[in-house]
Scaffold this active site. Structure first.
Site, short mmCIF file in Angstrom:
data_model
loop_
_atom_site.label_atom_id
_atom_site.label_comp_id
_atom_site.label_asym_id
_atom_site.label_seq_id
_atom_site.Cartn_x
_atom_site.Cartn_y
_atom_site.Cartn_z
N LYS A 100 -13.44 -3.91 11.45
CA LYS A 100 -13.65 -5.34 11.28
C LYS A 100 -15.07 -5.83 11.63
CE LYS A 100 -9.64 -6.39 9.81
NZ LYS A 100 -9.61 -6.37 8.36
N PRO A 128 -13.78 0.28 16.42
CA PRO A 128 -13.93 0.53 14.98
C PRO A 128 -12.63 0.83 14.24
CG PRO A 128 -14.72 2.42 16.22
CD PRO A 128 -14.41 1.35 17.22
N TYR A 130 -6.19 8.00 8.40
CA TYR A 130 -6.14 7.78 9.85
C TYR A 130 -5.05 8.72 10.35
CZ TYR A 130 -8.67 3.31 9.34
OH TYR A 130 -9.60 2.33 9.08
N HIS A 188 -11.29 1.35 -2.89
CA HIS A 188 -10.01 1.96 -2.50
C HIS A 188 -8.90 0.93 -2.58
CE1 HIS A 188 -11.92 5.34 0.14
NE2 HIS A 188 -12.34 5.35 -1.09
N TYR A 209 -5.65 -5.58 7.06
CA TYR A 209 -6.69 -4.58 6.84
C TYR A 209 -7.66 -5.02 5.74
CZ TYR A 209 -8.57 0.20 6.65
OH TYR A 209 -9.39 1.30 6.69
#
Ligand code: APR
Ligand code: PHB
Length: 388
Positions: free
Chosen positions: A294, A290, A200, A72, A382
């Site tokens: 990480k 979560p 998200y 991604h 991220y």
């Protein structure tokens, strides 16, 4: 039994450490309390940072991930149904890989066995001894027999519920923790995810996360109560909330629910991550919620640092890497704690929030999804960066 590094736990931390040590010519024995079948089928998160995917390839376990993992180059953030894209490629030219943790574990176990390395499953009664000496040992039972591993170092890679951390005498460790007033209800569904990338989705009803394991297998999460009873969530109720929290911008196809479970959300760190010749790595030393994905990446970073320190010890008789192990890891651990806490706070509804908090949070979300500088900062954290 005699080895250089005794490794407790065959999760991503213990298995990756054993492989890296093998490549460095350092011997190890791994002991694991569960069965091979159990660890290879335990469903966990599955997001691999940019550098970690390269690291897995470099250590020779990236072949299937390259074939089956989903690369991604961005992610999505929904704000009450309005979906915003964050373009990692344009911002940083970096990617993340979606590949289940249990698949990583399968690849590492296969590699370990091909290396001819020792990996003992279903051990019991594990204890560690003489941690302050230069000949520590691990005692355990296997196949009905009591066994002892004598080693130079012990790697405590046995997760949050393991014995390594609690074996450190009282008064040595400082514990830093935070519980969140919610959990995540997760399902694995035999259906396509609603988007090629993750979503998200922040909504008035709470967070939903739409992720995947393959183009036909969706991994879907809903913010729920902290001690939520799964029985309160029959499939129909889960789908109703997943539809509602996605909004109209994407279609969600329903499918057969293959697995369902609740994860409590917490942040946890112990300092230091070392006592004598026992080194903690991965979840045995720290837990992140979560939201920032990480957990597994931090475990990999710890063992990369530990393997470097061990290599310097064995090849150059240098001890500075081992002495600095905890300090070097904790710098990264706290950075990941900060990011995971920030993502968690950004994307969830809090039971005690005021009207002011809520307006501020919505404004934060608007900022994060509209300012290029803010998107770049989120993307940088991220996708992660290699341990230095
Ligand atoms: N003896 C031997 N093995 C043990 C013991 C013990 N006393 N106690 C626990 N274990 C094993 C567990 O069965 C597990 O397989 O240690 C392993 C620890 O693995 P993980 O929990 O996967 O931890 P780690 O390798 O640090 O990986 C961190 O796992 O929990 C996720 O989200 C987390 O992605 C992160 C990753
Ligand atoms: C997952 O794919 O399971 C996953 C992805 C991202 C997260 C958490 C879990 O933040």
């Amino acid at each position: 039994m005699r080895t250089q590094v005794g490794i407790i736990g065959a999760g991503p931390a213990g298995l990756a450490l054993a492989r890296i040590l093998h490549l460095q010519g350092i011997s190890s024995i791994i002991i694991e309390s569960r069965s091979r079948d159990y660890i290879e089928n335990r469903i966990r998160a599955g997001l691999i940072e940019d550098w970690a995917a390269d690291m897995l390839t470099d250590i020779g376990v990236g072949e299937r991930m390259k074939r089956e993992g989903l690369v991604h180059w961005g992610t999505n953030i929904g704000i009450n149904g309005e979906i915003h894209h964050i373009d990692f490629k344009a911002l940083l030219n970096k990617r993340i890989t979606i590949y289940g943790q249990q698949e990583v574990v399968k690849d590492l176990v296969e590699r370990r066995l091909a290396d001819g390395g020792e990996l003992l499953f279903e051990v019991g009664g594990v204890s560690v001894h003489d941690l302050k000496s230069d000949r520590p040992s691990i005692r355990f039972a296997h196949d009905g027999q009591d066994k002892v591993i004598e080693c130079d170092f012990i790697a405590g890679c046995d997760g949050y519920h393991g014995i390594s951390r609690p074996s450190i005498p009282d008064g040595i460790l400082s514990v830093y923790e935070r519980d969140y007033p919610f959990g995540w209800l997760g399902i694995l569904s035999e259906s396509p995810p609603p988007d090629d990338e993750l979503i998200y989705s922040y909504t008035d009803e709470g967070l939903a996360l739409y992720t995947m394991r393959s183009p036909t297998l969706a991994r879907l999460y809903l913010q729920c109560d902290h001690d939520e009873d799964v029985a309160a969530w029959p499939d129909a109720r889960i789908w109703e909330h997943l539809h509602k929290r996605l909004g109209g911008a994407r279609k969600l196809q329903e499918g057969k629910v293959l697995q369902k479970g609740v994860t409590a959300m917490r942040s946890f760190v112990v300092e230091p991550m070392q006592y004598g010749r026992l080194f903690l790595a991965g979840d045995s030393a720290h837990i992140v919620p979560p939201t920032g994905a990480k957990g597994m990446n931090l475990a990999f970073a710890d063992v990369v640092m530990l393997s470097r320190a061990l290599e310097a010890f064995y090849s150059k008789q240098r001890t500075d890497g081992l002495e600095n192990y905890s300090k070097s890891c904790l710098k990264r651990v706290w950075n990941a704690q900060r990011f995971s806490w920030w993502m968690t706070r950004l994307l969830h509804r809090f039971p005690d929030e005021s009207a002011f908090d809520r307006r501020r949070q919505l404004s934060d979300l608007t900022y994060i999804t509209s300012s290029e500088a803010a998107m770049k900062s989120l993307a940088e954290q991220y996708v992660g960066s290699p341990p230095n």
